[in-house]
Write a protein that holds these residues in place. Structure first.
Motif, PDB file in Angstrom:
ATOM      1  N   ASN A  92       0.853  -1.180   0.000  1.00  0.00           N
ATOM      2  CA  ASN A  92       0.000   0.000   0.000  1.00  0.00           C
ATOM      3  C   ASN A  92       0.892   1.234   0.000  1.00  0.00           C
ATOM      4  OD1 ASN A  92      -2.789  -1.042   0.369  1.00  0.00           O
ATOM      5  ND2 ASN A  92      -1.957  -1.876   2.268  1.00  0.00           N
ATOM      6  N   ASN A  93       1.044   1.862  -1.146  1.00  0.00           N
ATOM      7  CA  ASN A  93       1.906   3.034  -1.235  1.00  0.00           C
ATOM      8  C   ASN A  93       1.165   4.288  -1.676  1.00  0.00           C
ATOM      9  OD1 ASN A  93       4.625   4.493  -1.703  1.00  0.00           O
ATOM     10  ND2 ASN A  93       3.640   4.565  -3.714  1.00  0.00           N
ATOM     11  N   ALA A  94       0.060   4.132  -2.404  1.00  0.00           N
ATOM     12  CA  ALA A  94      -0.645   5.301  -2.931  1.00  0.00           C
ATOM     13  C   ALA A  94      -1.061   6.228  -1.800  1.00  0.00           C
ATOM     14  CB  ALA A  94      -1.882   4.861  -3.714  1.00  0.00           C
ATOM     15  N   GLY A  95      -0.872   7.507  -2.009  1.00  0.00           N
ATOM     16  CA  GLY A  95      -1.244   8.491  -1.002  1.00  0.00           C
ATOM     17  C   GLY A  95      -1.059   9.889  -1.555  1.00  0.00           C
ATOM     18  N   ALA A  96      -1.501  10.868  -0.806  1.00  0.00           N
ATOM     19  CA  ALA A  96      -1.393  12.251  -1.229  1.00  0.00           C
ATOM     20  C   ALA A  96      -1.174  13.137  -0.023  1.00  0.00           C
ATOM     21  CB  ALA A  96      -2.653  12.687  -1.979  1.00  0.00           C
ATOM     22  N   ASN A 117      -5.632   8.299   1.767  1.00  0.00           N
ATOM     23  CA  ASN A 117      -4.539   7.838   2.616  1.00  0.00           C
ATOM     24  C   ASN A 117      -4.932   6.766   3.624  1.00  0.00           C
ATOM     25  OD1 ASN A 117      -2.211   9.627   1.820  1.00  0.00           O
ATOM     26  ND2 ASN A 117      -3.708  11.200   2.329  1.00  0.00           N
ATOM     27  N   PHE A 118      -6.213   6.705   3.989  1.00  0.00           N
ATOM     28  CA  PHE A 118      -6.632   5.683   4.953  1.00  0.00           C
ATOM     29  C   PHE A 118      -7.628   4.692   4.366  1.00  0.00           C
ATOM     30  CE2 PHE A 118      -9.696   4.212   8.192  1.00  0.00           C
ATOM     31  CZ  PHE A 118      -8.867   3.286   8.801  1.00  0.00           C
ATOM     32  N   PHE A 119      -8.790   5.171   3.931  1.00  0.00           N
ATOM     33  CA  PHE A 119      -9.821   4.245   3.474  1.00  0.00           C
ATOM     34  C   PHE A 119      -9.369   3.449   2.248  1.00  0.00           C
ATOM     35  CE2 PHE A 119     -12.531   7.159   5.987  1.00  0.00           C
ATOM     36  CZ  PHE A 119     -13.064   6.221   6.848  1.00  0.00           C
ATOM     37  N   GLY A 120      -8.549   4.059   1.385  1.00  0.00           N
ATOM     38  CA  GLY A 120      -8.017   3.320   0.240  1.00  0.00           C
ATOM     39  C   GLY A 120      -7.128   2.164   0.670  1.00  0.00           C
TER      40      GLY A 120
END
Length: 286
Positions: A92-96, A117-120
């Motif tokens: 899990n790397n995707a974030g903003a 950042n969390f629910f994804g």
């Protein structure tokens, strides 16, 4: 890429740039079939070029995945399992990032930060777990030192990263009871597009911040100092511990990516009344 592979398969989110791109190339170098996902696959050129230059283009498969869309997550995971026969790890790397203080931004903006950042992270982890149980796999989540220490003008971002840390820390022993290892990776400052995009008109930003202007100016100046001081890691350096976790026989739960990050997180872990953190963060505001 061939179907029903015996080589291990990892799905990594947010691979169009930064740590995700570096981790995708490095995992392929380590011999993993790497499903490199991103919300917009037209942004895959940099990843494809890096994979080709590394000689691992045949091990990198780009797929669309929007972590904020449950249908997109379900479709991507189902395709990976159908094509490869198994899923052995998720990164899990995707974030903003998001800079701002709560009085001056909307609740909608806060919810968007939490969605990405969390629910994804929670959605992909939930969807992947049955397959990871079947393979005895692992979940590795890139959080941040901001998931341990709340930082000025980062309330929303740090709240999301704190939530991820609590979620994964709680999940880890439960998942382990079913044969799935869980770890979080905590980078500090990383010289990536996120920082370059700060391309800041500081006087305008501070003027718009009203009573928070002086504090915001101090925070921005501190951040620019950190990134100009040699403290910041490259994306490749920050991704290296992700690959070490991916290939280790047994992962530790919490992994920092640099000595600076270890010292920073260590301050929180030893700070029972919160005074050390508050003193340090106040200093960031000048």
């Amino acid at each position: 890429m061939s179907n029903k592979t015996t080589a291990k398969t990892v799905l990594i989110t947010g691979t169009s740039s930064g740590i995700g791109l570096a981790a995708a190339v490095a995992s392929a170098r380590a011999g993993w079939h790497t499903v490199a996902t991103m919300r917009d696959t037209t942004r895959a050129d940099a990843l494809n070029k890096a994979a080709a230059e590394a000689g691992v283009a045949d091990l990198v498969q780009v797929k669309r995945l929007d972590v904020t869309d449950a249908e997109s997550v379900a479709t991507c995971v189902a395709e990976v399992v159908a094509e490869h026969g198994h899923l052995d790890a998720v990164v899990n790397n995707a974030g903003a990032g998001f800079v701002g203080t709560i009085e001056q931004h909307s609740m909608e903006q806060l919810r968007k930060v939490m969605e990405v950042n969390f629910f994804g992270v929670a959605e992909l982890t939930r969807t992947a777990l049955p397959h990871l149980r079947a393979s005895g796999g692992r979940v590795i989540t890139v959080t941040s030192v901001g998931g341990m220490i709340g930082q000025p003008f980062n309330e929303s971002y740090c709240a999301a990263k704190f939530a991820v840390e609590g979620f994964m820390e709680s999940l880890a022993p439960v998942a382990a009871s079913a044969g799935v290892q869980v770890a979080v990776v905590e980078p500090g400052a990383v010289a990536s597009e996120f920082v370059n995009n700060v391309g800041l008109d500081i006087p305008t930003l501070t003027a718009q911040a009203g009573p928070y202007g002086p504090a915001l100016e101090g925070y921005i100046n501190h951040a620019l100092e950190v990134f100009g001081s040699g403290t910041a890691q490259t994306s490749e350096q920050a991704a290296a511990p992700v690959i070490e976790a991916l290939t280790a026989e047994k992962m530790p739960f919490r992994i920092q990516t640099s000595d600076w990050a270890r010292d920073f997180v260590g301050m929180k872990l030893a700070d029972l009344d919160g005074s050390a953190v508050q003193t340090a963060m106040t200093a960031w505001l000048g």
